[in-house]
Scaffold this active site. Structure first.
Site, PDB file in Angstrom:
ATOM      1  N   GLU A   1       0.757  -1.310  -0.028  1.00 13.49           N
ATOM      2  CA  GLU A   1       0.067   0.106   0.144  1.00 13.49           C
ATOM      3  C   GLU A   1       0.813   1.241  -0.048  1.00 13.49           C
ATOM      4  O   GLU A   1       0.244   2.298   0.104  1.00 13.49           O
ATOM      5  CB  GLU A   1      -0.986  -0.127   1.288  1.00 13.49           C
ATOM      6  CG  GLU A   1      -2.023  -1.222   1.139  1.00 13.49           C
ATOM      7  CD  GLU A   1      -3.102  -0.967   0.379  1.00 13.49           C
ATOM      8  OE1 GLU A   1      -3.781  -0.001   0.317  1.00 13.49           O
ATOM      9  OE2 GLU A   1      -3.365  -2.165  -0.589  1.00 13.49           O
TER      10      GLU A   1
ATOM     11  N   HIS B   1      -4.632   2.062   7.187  1.00 14.02           N
ATOM     12  CA  HIS B   1      -3.335   2.131   6.999  1.00 14.02           C
ATOM     13  C   HIS B   1      -2.656   2.861   8.197  1.00 14.02           C
ATOM     14  O   HIS B   1      -3.281   3.444   9.083  1.00 14.02           O
ATOM     15  CB  HIS B   1      -3.063   2.974   5.723  1.00 14.02           C
ATOM     16  CG  HIS B   1      -3.433   2.762   4.690  1.00 14.02           C
ATOM     17  ND1 HIS B   1      -4.268   3.475   3.640  1.00 14.02           N
ATOM     18  CD2 HIS B   1      -3.315   1.556   3.857  1.00 14.02           C
ATOM     19  CE1 HIS B   1      -4.148   2.853   2.458  1.00 14.02           C
ATOM     20  NE2 HIS B   1      -3.773   1.712   2.539  1.00 14.02           N
TER      21      HIS B   1
ATOM     22  N   CYS C   1      -2.822  11.671   3.725  1.00 12.97           N
ATOM     23  CA  CYS C   1      -3.150  10.905   2.440  1.00 12.97           C
ATOM     24  C   CYS C   1      -2.904  11.712   1.252  1.00 12.97           C
ATOM     25  O   CYS C   1      -2.339  11.009   0.400  1.00 12.97           O
ATOM     26  CB  CYS C   1      -4.674  10.466   2.525  1.00 12.97           C
ATOM     27  SG  CYS C   1      -4.872   9.310   3.741  1.00 12.97           S
TER      28      CYS C   1
END
Length: 457
Positions: free
Chosen positions: A180, A259, A378
């Protein structure tokens, strides 16, 4: 790799531009905000302008700010690969009628969250003295699995000088190597020019470790594997004394911490983290202290101060932690932190009043992104670059006033101010998106990075 500090090394935050098809499809299992807002009407224009406003504010505050373009959406090639045939209009209509969730997936604007785009190792840490980049395979979700090919082309177009920049292929797109990107990677060092230690956080082990199974989440999937993190570290040539692998706490994943950057953020020698961030908190901190050249400064937020629910709801830890010339740090938080009493009190009484370099909290409105499950952190990919490396960047991707104004005008020309999931089948939206992206690639001077620009080339 040199043992000397390099004062010319600075961090550039490359923010992803929000794409013209920004919508609330609720595609991300385990992302509570995304799931809870699925089906709502989105405002792509407002989302893109909010992102640009954050970039401009940080640029004006003296931070180096870069821009990365969105992906080509809708991805009609993906629909054709899945058996939808005919004209673009026919493909969109059939997908809307037969598989609306697939249509939503190929229209996702999730590439705006560039923390997932790649993992980056700066040249000051690499044995060959080059900056290393690996696009994330994002295989854990179909809508994000569509991104790596274009991401790789974009990164190669910008970081073009092979004598300074090394590009690696995305890892095999299998569950064992689920990667990721930088959302599960943090670099810690005394300053950006000091050789650093790389903290890789994973949610599960694909093949087991030491013959024993580690605890696993029960509600939501663990997206990052230990094996993927190890493979990226190997690709970049990092030695054992430069890396720490830590397992994310499974209870945090089940609470919506999909995450690691939703539960901790690091910058320089500071690691700001929630008590429930790591399965082995003490062991993780000890390993970092053993490897770092400068003293680690852990800033721990206990669960009594901020619950996991409030951490996920406010995205306190999905904030940008930025270095200032005087040694202090600025924390850029989403507006939701100010709206949560316990989080705001913790920021004032625990962080700003604590014995750590965090001296300022700046609030930014990124509500369009937040509703889809992404905060300020993000939206950016952190890249530490020396002065010569910054000068070697290709394209027009470092933000200045002129570029900001041109990008703002570009958004105003091409973006809709209303987009509901049922409108994704509109053929006009696909045409609008391609027209906008073709113009953007020329504006940024990055060449033909999109599939539609490369067809028949």
């Amino acid at each position: 790799m040199s043992d000397e500090r390099r004062p010319d090394y600075r961090e550039v935050n490359f923010d992803g531009l929000v794409g013209p098809t920004h919508n609330y499809a609720g595609l991300a299992l385990g992302n509570v905000a995304s799931m809870s807002h699925g089906g709502l009407v989105a405002n792509p224009k407002e989302a893109a302008l909010q992102g640009l406003a954050k970039m401009k504010a940080l640029m004006e505050a003296g931070y180096l700010q870069g821009v990365l373009p969105p992906q080509q959406r809708p991805d009609l090639g993906a629909l054709r690969a899945l058996g939808f045939t005919g004209s673009d209009e026919r493909v969109l209509a059939r997908a809307a009628g037969e598989a609306p969730q697939l249509l939503r997936a190929v229209c996702s604007a999730s590439s705006m969250w560039t923390a997932n785009a790649a993992t980056v190792t700066p040249s000051v840490d690499a044995p060959d003295g080059r900056l290393h980049l690996t696009p994330a395979n994002l295989q854990s979700s179909f809508h994000r699995f569509l991104e790596p090919a274009t991401t790789g082309r974009v990164l190669q177009a910008i970081f073009r000088d092979e004598s300074r920049f090394a590009h690696h292929p995305a890892l095999p797109a299998t569950p064992a190597f689920s990667d990721e990107g930088a959302a599960n990677h943090t670099r810690l060092a005394g300053d950006h020019g000091e050789p650093g230690v790389h903290l890789y956080v994973y949610g599960r082990e694909a093949f087991g470790w030491g013959g024993e199974s580690s605890p696993a989440p029960k509600r939501f999937p663990a997206r990052q594997t230990r094996e993927a993190s190890q493979a990226v570290a190997r690709q970049h040539g990092l030695a054992d004394h430069q890396v720490v692998f830590a397992q994310q706490h499974p209870e945090a994943i089940d609470a919506g911490v999909f995450h690691n950057d939703v539960i901790s953020v690091g910058n320089g020698p500071v690691l700001l983290y929630h008590e429930m961030a790591f399965l082995d908190e003490a062991g993780t901190l000890e390993a970092l202290r053993e490897r770092m050249r400068s003293p680690l400064i852990p800033v721990r937020v206990p669960v009594e101060a901020v619950s996991l629910e409030d951490a996920v709801g406010s995205y306190l830890f999905n904030s940008q932690l930025l270095s200032n010339p005087d040694g202090s740090m600025t924390l850029v938080v989403p507006g939701e932190c100010q709206e949560n009493e316990s989080v705001w009190r913790t920021l004032q009484d625990h962080l700003l009043a604590g014995a750590n370099p965090i001296g300022e909290v700046v609030v930014k409105d990124v509500k369009q992104s937040m509703r889809n499950g992404g905060g300020p952190a993000c939206l950016r990919l952190r890249v530490v670059l020396g002065a010569e490396e910054r000068a070697a960047l290709a394209g027009r991707v470092l933000l200045d006033d002129a570029l900001h104004d041109e990008l703002t005008a570009w958004v105003e020309r091409h973006y809709r101010d209303r987009l509901a999931p049922e409108e994704l089948a509109d053929p006009a939206l696909a045409r609008e998106s391609l027209t906008a992206l073709d113009e953007l690639s020329r504006l940024l001077e990055i060449g033909s990075v999109y599939p539609f620009q490369r067809e028949g080339a």
